[in-house]
Scaffold this motif. Structure first.
Motif, short mmCIF file in Angstrom:
data_model
loop_
_atom_site.label_atom_id
_atom_site.label_comp_id
_atom_site.label_asym_id
_atom_site.label_seq_id
_atom_site.Cartn_x
_atom_site.Cartn_y
_atom_site.Cartn_z
N MET A 123 0.84 -1.19 0.00
CA MET A 123 0.00 0.00 0.00
C MET A 123 0.88 1.25 0.00
O MET A 123 1.69 1.44 0.88
CB MET A 123 -0.96 -0.04 1.20
N THR A 125 -0.21 4.70 -0.87
CA THR A 125 -0.71 6.07 -0.79
C THR A 125 -0.21 6.76 0.47
O THR A 125 -0.06 6.15 1.52
CB THR A 125 -2.26 6.14 -0.76
N MET A 127 -0.12 10.02 3.36
CA MET A 127 -1.06 10.51 4.35
C MET A 127 -2.08 11.50 3.74
O MET A 127 -3.26 11.42 4.05
CB MET A 127 -0.27 11.23 5.42
N GLN A 130 -4.73 9.80 1.93
CA GLN A 130 -5.64 9.09 2.82
C GLN A 130 -6.59 10.04 3.53
O GLN A 130 -7.71 9.68 3.84
CB GLN A 130 -4.84 8.30 3.84
N TRP A 133 -9.11 10.58 1.04
CA TRP A 133 -9.75 9.25 0.93
C TRP A 133 -10.30 8.96 -0.46
O TRP A 133 -9.81 8.06 -1.12
CB TRP A 133 -10.84 9.05 1.99
N GLU A 138 -8.91 5.24 -1.55
CA GLU A 138 -10.05 4.33 -1.52
C GLU A 138 -9.87 3.20 -2.53
O GLU A 138 -10.14 2.04 -2.24
CB GLU A 138 -11.34 5.11 -1.82
N GLU A 140 -7.08 2.00 -3.61
CA GLU A 140 -6.05 1.09 -3.11
C GLU A 140 -6.64 0.17 -2.03
O GLU A 140 -6.36 -1.03 -2.01
CB GLU A 140 -4.90 1.91 -2.52
N GLU A 141 -7.47 0.74 -1.18
CA GLU A 141 -8.09 -0.04 -0.12
C GLU A 141 -8.97 -1.15 -0.72
O GLU A 141 -8.90 -2.31 -0.29
CB GLU A 141 -8.95 0.90 0.75
#
Ligand SMILES: Nc1ncnc2c1ncn2[C@@H]1O[C@H](COP(=O)(O)OP(=O)(O)OP(=O)(O)O)[C@@H](O)[C@H]1O
Ligand SMILES: [Mg+2]
Lengths: 271, 358
Positions: A123, A125, A127, A130, A133, A138, A140-141
């Protein structure tokens, strides 16, 4: 057999050249000589077992491999290059993952979050992304969640996805910990007594998962195990340690017939 | 069965990961936001703003900040009061040094400065843990208060040693100073809280948050997974202090207007914010707010009931308040470390099944 090149296993798998080579490793804690001048290698795609009586220095060896301990002597070659002294988290980024002898899960998190945490090395990305978001963070999540769901299916733990791991029985915790290590898609997976404290059925499940991981993902595995039956069944080659020294190295059948090993380990009951 | 997940099949992981996965929760959240922004400003008066709403909003921000550090990352801090003071004094110096700088920037910059100070005091956290770290942050608390008392530059050499917020406007409305209206002060604090709570939510649900929690739960395992412990702890200190600093800046500039450092930012404040997150729930944004609301509202309610209705003496009511807070902390520490947030979740779980218990 201590081949430095590829070899063929009896069951017909082709094992690649070595990915990791330990050269004359010595590790001391004050006066305790945990590891004394040990050399061995781990080949690509093989299941390599490390066995030996309690206190032989097996866990210490894994700790050397993933950077918790720094040996006083010797060098470590990874993928053909001498490895500089590195921190454990840097070694994680080199594709080495592990499980612990005593379960080391993140107790406050669910199964899903534990395994998601195992994806950290994938992962990227930052701060700021994030904080915003939507967009890259998002996406990547979601992508990584899909991969983690794949592991959850593979380990057959769908029903405990959202359960806090602290509430799970021991055997399942071990399985979640394996899942967390697998989430990193490691090229080398270290397992410290993955079957300790399990009943026969759980051991069979775990053995199957280990073989499947090796088979399906081609992951190289080094594992410590006390159950000789399991080791003989699943390992391609075995290192035997006793009091910090290497006393045997070879295929399970070679090791089984090695007199030093019989004396030091196999002849003695350890329960 | 009115409140339920059934019929809410999650077609994608994205849906499964949203902040309020259950529709009713989501609508409730929107309704509260709409009420807070569109209705309360018309109802608000000085008493409500000063006794309940402003302190709740400001300490809510501070509690979220401390929860990021303590609840999510597992690093106990007793220095929140001191870090709030850093925010307040940074804000004062910025407001007086750059009179043309927009007040919102001043407050955000104060947060940034506090973040840097927090990171500095967070450096020892790599070596010391738990109780010893708590003591180190306690030292930071005393040091910072001492510093702002002793070095006259911080209060612009004013004779009283106090700092006083000059008047500043935003979109033509007075935000700070004696002439600010309660609704404007309220809206400014509310906006900060809402944005910062959303940021905290986003940070804690992704990989940054999982790094923090991994360090909290099992630092060795975190490290072999690829978490750099120093970076994880320092980002937690930084983000947390940013929040606490903003809370301090708001407390000083928008709420109180004038501050004497030892009185406003003393060690009691550090403890109160810590109590907020213990009672509200460690590792929960909602819990931070619930804890802040509770500890802000309880003394007011107690005072109204005991002094106003029952005619008790004021100091008796104050003692009673200590008693209740103390009992609650012991209760939550022993029985339910996840605080109100967990109680709320349990109630919702029961509701989901209601009226059929199984
Ligand atoms: N951090 C440490 N400090 C001091 N001594 C240590 C440390 N880690 C291991 N040792 C010592 O090194 C030796 C080897 O320990 P190690 O844990 O590697 O054994 P092991 O083969 O994994 O044993 P077991 O089968 O019981 O897990 C033991 O004598 C142990 O006490
Ligand atoms: Mg061991």
């Amino acid at each position: 057999m201590t081949a430095t090149d590829s070899y063929q296993t009896p069951d017909g798998r082709t094992i690649g050249p070595n990915v990791m080579e330990m050269r004359n490793i010595s590790l001391r804690f004050g006066g305790v000589k945990a590891i004394q001048d040990i050399s061995f290698d781990i080949h690509e795609g093989e299941i390599r077992a490390i066995i030996g009586p309690n206190g032989a220095g097996k866990s210490s060896m894994l700790n050397v491999i993933n950077g918790f301990y720094h040996p006083q002597e010797g060098e470590i070659l990874y993928k053909g290059e001498v490895r500089k002294p590195m921190k454990p988290y840097e070694i994680a980024y080199q594709g080495i993952a592990r499980t612990f002898q005593n379960i080391a899960l993140f107790k406050g998190m669910s199964t899903l979050d534990n395994i998601m945490t195992g994806r950290l090395t994938h992962m990227k990305t930052g701060m700021l992304e994030q904080i915003i978001w939507s967009g890259r963070a998002e996406r990547e999540e979601v992508e990584n969640r899909a991969f983690v769901e794949h592991i959850i299916d593979f380990l057959e733990i769908q029903t405990i996805r959202k359960t806090p791991v602290g509430r799970l029985p021991y055997g399942l915790q071990k399985r979640v910990e394996l899942g967390r290590a697998l989430a990193a898609e490691p090229s080398l997976l270290l397992l410290d007594e993955p079957m300790a404290g399990m009943n026969v059925e759980e051991k069979e499940d775990m053995s199957r998962f280990i073989l499947d991981v090796n088979d399906e993902f081609g992951t190289t595995i080094a594992l410590i195990e006390h159950d000789m039956g399991v080791v003989m069944d699943i390992a391609d080659r075995v290192v035997v340690m006793d009091y910090g020294k290497k006393i045997g190295d070879g295929t399970p059948s070679e090791v089984r017939n090695n007199q030093d090993v019989i004396d030091a380990y196999l002849g003695v009951s350890h329960d | 069965m009115l409140y339920r997940e059934v019929g809410e099949f999650k077609p994608s992981y994205k849906k499964d990961q949203q902040t309020f996965p259950i529709r009713l929760d989501r609508y409730g959240y929107y309704a509260i936001l709409a009420f807070a922004f569109c209705v309360i400003p018309f109802l608000i008066n000085d008493y409500w703003a000063n006794a309940i709403l402003l302190p709740f909003l400001i300490f809510g921000i501070a509690a979220i900040g401390l929860n990021i550090l303590t609840g999510y990352c597992g690093q106990v801090s007793l220095g929140s009061g001191g870090f709030m003071a850093v925010g307040a004094y940074a804000c004062y110096k910025l407001m007086t040094g750059f009179p043309d700088l927009n007040i919102i920037f001043c407050i955000m910059l104060s947060g940034g400065i506090t973040a840097l100070v927090g990171i500095m005091f967070g450096l020892p956290s790599l070596r010391i843990k738990g109780f010893y770290l708590a003591v180190a942050t306690l030292a930071a608390q005393f040091f910072l208060i001492w510093l702002f008392n002793k070095v006259a530059w911080f209060y612009n050499y004013s004779a009283s040693g106090q700092i006083t917020a000059p008047e500043r406007t935003l979109f033509g409305e007075i935000v700070t100073g004696a002439n600010a209206t309660p609704e404007v002060a309220y809206l400014v604090c509310l906006s900060f809280l809402v944005v910062l709570a959303m940021v905290a939510r986003n940070l804690t649900r992704g990989s940054v948050g999982r790094k923090w929690m991994a360090i909290r739960d099992m630092d060795i395992a975190a490290e072999i997974i690829g978490v750099n412990p120093l970076m994880a702890k320092l980002t937690a200190f930084g983000v947390s202090s940013f929040y606490v600093g903003i809370a301090g800046a708001l407390l000083f500039s928008v709420y109180l207007g004038a501050v004497e450092v030892g009185e406003v930012f003393g060690i009691q404040k550090s403890f109160i914010i810590l109590f907020m997150i213990i009672i509200g729930g460690l590792g929960s944004i909602f819990g931070s707010l619930a804890g802040a609301a509770f500890l802000v509202a309880m003394p007011v309610v107690l005072k109204n009931v005991m002094v106003g209705q029952l005619g008790w003496a004021v100091d008796l009511a104050a003692h009673f308040e200590f008693l209740i807070v103390g009992a609650l902390i012991i209760f939550f520490l022993i029985v339910e470390p996840h605080g109100f947030a967990m109680l709320w979740r349990i109630i919702k779980e029961k509701l989901r099944l209601w009226p059929f218990p199984h």
